[in-house]
Design a protein around this motif. Structure first.
Motif: not given
Length: 153
Positions: A1-4, A7-15
């Motif tokens: 998985m790329t860095a972007v 980061n997108g997965m981390q943001a989705r999990r955080k939300a």
């Protein structure tokens, strides 16, 4: 998985965690029952514990230990390999397990869409509705004061 992508997965999990943490256990259980949950195993059964709550004081924001808060935590792994972690304030082990399950589901490409549409979106709408209702109740009690400033001399 790329860095972007990470980061997108981390943001989705955080939300998702922000919505799940502020939701009631009954609503969460009802909505989670509307999707086909895959088999999963408990990596850590729900358990209660304490966390230190930190605060900041003064102009420089020096941290200090405010006190302890009770939390419940759990961890699950889906049959497809995704691992989810859940924390809930208080002593609600079942809510912590449901949050962990949702965390694992939001990471799954197969179940993320259904979780968003059938669980997270209705919970988010209920939270916003509750915030709007509280804002309207508060606005109804607003008092506007008229002041007259007198000059000296």
């Amino acid at each position: 998985m790329t860095a972007v992508g990470e980061n997108g997965m981390q943001a989705r999990r955080k939300a998702a965690m922000a919505v799940l943490a502020h939701s009631g256990v009954a609503d969460l259980a009802r909505l989670l029952g509307t999707i086909a949950v895959p088999p999963c195993e408990d990596l850590r059964e729900g358990e209660n514990g304490l966390v230190m709550v930190r605060g900041r004081i003064g102009g420089d924001g020096a941290p200090f230990n405010l006190g302890e808060a009770t939390v419940s935590r759990a961890a699950v792994r889906l049959a497809t390999g995704e691992v989810g972690f859940g924390y809930a304030r208080g002593r609600d082990r079942e809510k912590a397990r449901m949050i962990a399950l949702c965390d694992a589901l939001v990471q799954s490409s197969e179940f993320a869409g259904a979780l968003e549409a059938k669980v997270l979106a209705p919970l988010r709408a209920a939270i916003v509705s509750g915030q709007n209702r509280k804002a309207q109740e508060t606005a109804a009690t607003r008092v506007d004061f008229y002041t007259l400033v007198r000059g000296e001399g």
